[in-house]
Design an enzyme around this catalytic site. Structure first.
Site, short mmCIF file in Angstrom:
data_model
loop_
_atom_site.label_atom_id
_atom_site.label_comp_id
_atom_site.label_asym_id
_atom_site.label_seq_id
_atom_site.Cartn_x
_atom_site.Cartn_y
_atom_site.Cartn_z
CE1 TYR A 160 0.44 3.67 3.03
CE2 TYR A 160 -0.46 5.84 2.53
CZ TYR A 160 -0.40 4.73 3.35
OH TYR A 160 -1.16 4.66 4.49
CG HIS A 166 0.22 -3.66 5.37
ND1 HIS A 166 -1.05 -3.20 5.15
CD2 HIS A 166 0.09 -4.77 6.15
CE1 HIS A 166 -1.91 -3.99 5.76
NE2 HIS A 166 -1.25 -4.95 6.38
CG LEU A 167 2.57 -0.19 -0.60
CD1 LEU A 167 1.37 0.67 -0.92
CD2 LEU A 167 3.55 -0.19 -1.75
CB SER A 168 3.59 2.20 5.32
OG SER A 168 2.33 1.72 5.78
NE ARG A 195 -1.88 4.51 9.57
CZ ARG A 195 -2.84 4.87 8.70
NH1 ARG A 195 -3.44 3.97 7.97
NH2 ARG A 195 -3.19 6.14 8.58
C1 DQA Z 1 -1.44 0.26 3.97
C2 DQA Z 1 -1.40 0.64 5.46
C3 DQA Z 1 -2.79 0.97 5.96
O1 DQA Z 1 -2.73 1.33 7.35
C4 DQA Z 1 -3.37 2.12 5.20
O2 DQA Z 1 -4.70 2.39 5.63
C5 DQA Z 1 -3.34 1.90 3.72
C6 DQA Z 1 -2.13 1.32 3.14
C7 DQA Z 1 -0.02 0.06 3.39
O3 DQA Z 1 0.08 -0.54 2.33
O4 DQA Z 1 0.97 0.51 3.97
O5 DQA Z 1 -4.27 2.24 2.99
O6 DQA Z 1 -2.14 -0.97 3.84
#
Ligand code: DQA
Length: 149
Positions: free
Chosen positions: A26, A103-105, A114
Site C-alpha cells: 500500500y 484502490h492503491l494496489s 479481491r
Molecule cells: C484496497 C484493496 C483492498 O482489497 C484491501 O482490502 C484494502 C485496500 C487498496 O486500496 O488497494 O483495504 O482497497
C-alpha cells in the site's frame, strides 16, 4: 461562475493505518498525507472537499446517506468492503451521486477474492494500482466528470 463542486472522499476500514500497514503493497504515504494533497488539489481546482475514514460499515453508510444533500460526487476507497458489502453499494446507489472507486494496489493482480467488487458496477469508473496516485487520478477524473455533466 458555476458553484464549486462539493466532493466527499470516503476511506474504508484499515486505511487509517496507511504508511505502516503492509507498506510493500500500500506504500509509505499516510492517510493524513493523502487527504492533504487531495485537499490542495481540490482547492487549486476550485472545489470543496471533505474526507471521512471509518473502520465501521454503518458509519460509512451514514456519511454516504448525508452526502445526498451536501455533496456532488464521491471518491471512495472502500478497502476490504469492496469485496463484501452489498449495503455499501446500496448506500452509494441511494445517494444518486457519481462515484469514482480507487484502490492503491492493483486488486486484479492479487488474490481471486479481491477481483470481485460490489462497487465497480455502479461507479463512473475505477482506478486501481497506482499507489497514492490512484487518489490523484481518481479526484481528477471525478472533477472532469462533474464539470462535463
Ligand atoms: C484496497 C484493496 C483492498 O482489497 C484491501 O482490502 C484494502 C485496500 C487498496 O486500496 O488497494 O483495504 O482497497
Amino acid at each position: 461562475m458555476p458553484d464549486a463542486q462539493r466532493i466527499l472522499v470516503i476511506h474504508g476500514p484499515n486505511l487509517n493505518l496507511l504508511g505502516t500497514r503492509e507498506p510493500e503493497i500500500y506504500g509509505a504515504a499516510t492517510l493524513t498525507e493523502i487527504d492533504g494533497f487531495l485537499a490542495s488539489m481540490a482547492k487549486d481546482a476550485g472545489c470543496e472537499l471533505d474526507a471521512f475514514q471509518s473502520n465501521h460499515e454503518g458509519l460509512l453508510i451514514d456519511r454516504i446517506q448525508e452526502a445526498r444533500t451536501n455533496a456532488d460526487g464521491i471518491l471512495i476507497n472502500p478497502g476490504g468492503l469492496t469485496h463484501s458489502s452489498v449495503s455499501l453499494r446500496d448506500a452509494l446507489l441511494g445517494s444518486e451521486l457519481p462515484v469514482v472507486e480507487v484502490h492503491l494496489s492493483n486488486v486484479h493482480a492479487r488474490e481471486t477474492f479481491r477481483q470481485q467488487s460490489y462497487i465497480s458496477g455502479i461507479a463512473v469508473g475505477v482506478i486501481t494500482g497506482f499507489g497514492r496516485n490512484s487518489y490523484r487520478l481518481g479526484l481528477e477524473a471525478l472533477i472532469h466528470h462533474l464539470r462535463e455533466a
